[in-house]
Design an enzyme around this catalytic site. Structure first.
Site, PDB file in Angstrom:
ATOM      1  N   GLU A  41       4.820  58.087 -21.750  1.00 39.90           N
ATOM      2  CA  GLU A  41       4.893  58.500 -20.346  1.00 39.90           C
ATOM      3  C   GLU A  41       3.919  59.658 -20.141  1.00 39.90           C
ATOM      4  O   GLU A  41       3.122  59.987 -21.020  1.00 39.90           O
ATOM      5  CB  GLU A  41       6.324  58.898 -19.944  1.00 39.90           C
ATOM      6  CG  GLU A  41       7.253  57.723 -19.715  1.00 39.90           C
ATOM      7  CD  GLU A  41       8.505  58.071 -18.933  1.00 39.90           C
ATOM      8  OE1 GLU A  41       8.560  59.179 -18.338  1.00 39.90           O
ATOM      9  OE2 GLU A  41       9.430  57.240 -18.909  1.00 39.90           O
ATOM     10  N   ASP A  73      14.655  56.038 -17.272  1.00 41.37           N
ATOM     11  CA  ASP A  73      14.654  57.449 -17.684  1.00 41.37           C
ATOM     12  C   ASP A  73      16.040  58.065 -17.548  1.00 41.37           C
ATOM     13  O   ASP A  73      16.420  58.933 -18.329  1.00 41.37           O
ATOM     14  CB  ASP A  73      13.657  58.245 -16.830  1.00 41.37           C
ATOM     15  CG  ASP A  73      12.218  57.963 -17.217  1.00 41.37           C
ATOM     16  OD1 ASP A  73      11.982  57.616 -18.384  1.00 41.37           O
ATOM     17  OD2 ASP A  73      11.333  58.086 -16.353  1.00 41.37           O
ATOM     18  N   HIS A  91      22.770  55.055  -6.824  1.00 41.66           N
ATOM     19  CA  HIS A  91      21.548  55.824  -7.061  1.00 41.66           C
ATOM     20  C   HIS A  91      20.364  55.286  -6.253  1.00 41.66           C
ATOM     21  O   HIS A  91      19.214  55.607  -6.531  1.00 41.66           O
ATOM     22  CB  HIS A  91      21.206  55.815  -8.555  1.00 41.66           C
ATOM     23  CG  HIS A  91      20.446  57.018  -9.011  1.00 41.66           C
ATOM     24  ND1 HIS A  91      21.039  58.240  -9.223  1.00 41.66           N
ATOM     25  CD2 HIS A  91      19.139  57.198  -9.286  1.00 41.66           C
ATOM     26  CE1 HIS A  91      20.136  59.106  -9.625  1.00 41.66           C
ATOM     27  NE2 HIS A  91      18.969  58.505  -9.661  1.00 41.66           N
TER      28      HIS A  91
END
Length: 518
Positions: A266, A155, A90
């Protein structure tokens, strides 16, 4: 192709012949075409911006095979082979790639998740011992079976344990518990010398803190002991909207000061309707917000979100806590929304957006992401800088923006925060875009990357004083500027744990050295 590259290939061939490790390629697979075919996945990452093909891929069955590889390379004459550990792939800028080197696919290690739940009255802490290639979502599933969960998250959960611990691991819980690297009790690491070491704050502490946030430069994490706590059953998740950035940021800072009541904070910029589409599954009721607010206006809005955990024994008080908190906020009247979801679904919320992007062919595309850590004193100026470089009504993606607290980070780790003076508040800003190949050509992608570079240069060299997170530089001088006061310590640790600069070449920090025996 040059003598050094020829020698590198010879050493890889010798390694394949002499080692019992399980390589994807055999010795006959080193023709260029076959290399590209068999190592294709190791030259790809989520960013799809860099495509550096290795000469070989190792799929180890145990940490000893990784140790064998690195020990061999450390002792090999004339070797200039480099090694990168790859978890979920990723990365954004090829950080887990190794051009003409060897990529270690960490997911081949036998998955192992062992939960230790502290009994009432028993000394110590609850924790999980997890293999470095395991995903956080798997740790979540296993720990929830006994009512436990890690404290700090990213997240997106389909990332490897070792991968996020090599960076920091941040999300909406960071303000309360610190990043994931602040919630590790012990590590098993293979250093660049090939040494297998168990380390912790009291056992080989220098290696322990080096590896945490160390960008893979000091060792390969093969196992981690992660701190656990009691998991809530449900989460009360609230979103409120603002048309004033100053009020929005003040309310966010108020929330992170309420650590005993708020469990997650957030927020994001609302630039257009697409800004909300990814979260419409959880909050379908407010999808009319954009049409109502933007019918005659092109202003930018802001969405603040926070969450309160619901434990069964405290469930009756959760709504009261949310009401008490909401009364202290100054959001736009009537523009507040809430949902109640399971703890697993809350933490796994980005998976829904992933499925949506996959269905539209927008997941396996280039992602010119930009992640910055910005001091509180410069956040308004940084917001202005972003808006000067993007066009809100055509922007595709999300811009996250939320505060964390410096005192929740351990300064002994390799991770870097911006200098914010005496202020404890630092903002995370993530510009998350997908380059749709049907609308964004190669030239378009290059322009987006240039745009990111302009923002980075202006934010790091001006009085904003920001630092890039998950960054990539091509010059050692730039890395020195990035690490600042931590640079000399970083160099000292590198010389101790990976003196030949074998590890993590994709970061672009160091050039491979020849064996010290020459």
């Amino acid at each position: 192709m040059g003598f050094s590259f020829f020698c590198s290939r010879i050493n890889v061939l010798l390694l394949v012949f002499c080692s019992s490790c399980k390589f994807i390629q055999g010795p006959m697979d080193f023709e260029p075409l076959k290399i590209l075919q068999t190592t294709a996945s190791a030259s790809l990452d989520f960013g799809r911006i860099f495509f550096n093909s290795p000469s070989a891929v190792l799929r180890p069955q145990n940490p000893e095979e990784i140790s064998q590889l690195l020990t061999f390379l450390s002792a090999s004459s004339f070797s200039k082979v480099t090694v990168a550990a790859r978890g979920a792939g990723h990365s954004i800028h090829g950080q887990a790639q190794a051009l003409h080197g060897i990529v270690i696919e960490m997911d081949s290690l036998p998955p192992s998740i062992k939960i230790h739940r502290k009994r009432d009255g028993e000394p110590g802490l609850s924790y999980a011992d997890v293999s470095g290639g395991a995903f956080w979502v798997d740790l979540l599933r296993e720990s929830l079976k006994v009512g436990l969960a890690p404290r700090s998250w990213t997240d997106y959960l389909y990332l490897s344990i070792g991968g996020t611990l090599s960076n920091a691991g941040i999300s909406g819980q960071t303000f309360r518990y610190g990043p994931q690297i602040s919630n590790v009790l012990q590590l098993d690491v293979v250093t660049g010398r090939g040494e297998l070491v168990t380390c912790s704050p009291v056992q080989s502490p220098d290696l322990f803190y080096s590896v945490l946030g160390g960008l893979g430069q000091f060792g390969v994490i093969t196992s981690a002991r992660i701190l656990l706590q009691d998991a809530p059953e449900k989460v009360k998740w609230i979103r409120a909207f603002y048309d004033n950035f100053e009020i929005f940021s003040k309310d966010q800072e108020l929330l992170v000061s309420m650590e005993n009541k708020v469990d997650y904070v957030e927020g994001f910029m609302v630039l257009n309707e697409q800004s909300l589409q990814g979260s419409s599954v959880s909050f379908p009721s407010y999808m009319g917000f954009i049409q109502q607010r933007h019918a005659t206006s092109s202003d930018v809005f802001y969405c603040l979100e926070f969450a309160v955990h619901c434990h069964l024994e405290k469930e009756s008080s959760v709504d009261q806590v949310v009401e008490e908190i909401s009364k202290k906020l100054s959001y736009m009247p009537s523009f507040i929304y809430s949902v109640e979801v399971s703890y697993f679904d809350f933490l796994n919320r980005v998976r829904m957006e992933e499925m949506s992007l996959r269905s539209r062919g927008l997941w396996e595309v280039s992602h010119p992401w930009l992640n910055m850590l910005v001091p509180k004193s410069g956040i308004a100026q940084f917001r202005d800088l972003l808006l000067e470089n993007i066009t809100p009504h055509t922007f595709e993606g999300h811009i996250l923006i939320y505060p964390i607290l410096r005192n929740k980070w351990n300064s002994n780790t390799s991770a870097v925060l911006p200098d914010s003076g005496d202020d404890n508040v630092i903002y995370i800003v993530s510009v998350l875009r997908s380059a749709n190949p049907t609308t964004c050509s190669t030239r378009c992608l290059a322009e987006l990357l240039d745009q990111n570079r302009r923002v980075i240069e202006a934010a790091t060299e001006s009085r904003i004083g920001a630092k890039q997170y998950l960054c990539h530089h091509s010059l050692e001088r730039q890395w020195g500027e990035h690490f600042g006061r931590k640079w000399e310590r970083f160099l000292t640790r590198k010389s101790e744990f990976d003196p030949l600069h074998i590890l993590a070449p994709g970061q672009g920090i160091f050039q491979r050295k020849y064996s010290q025996t020459q």
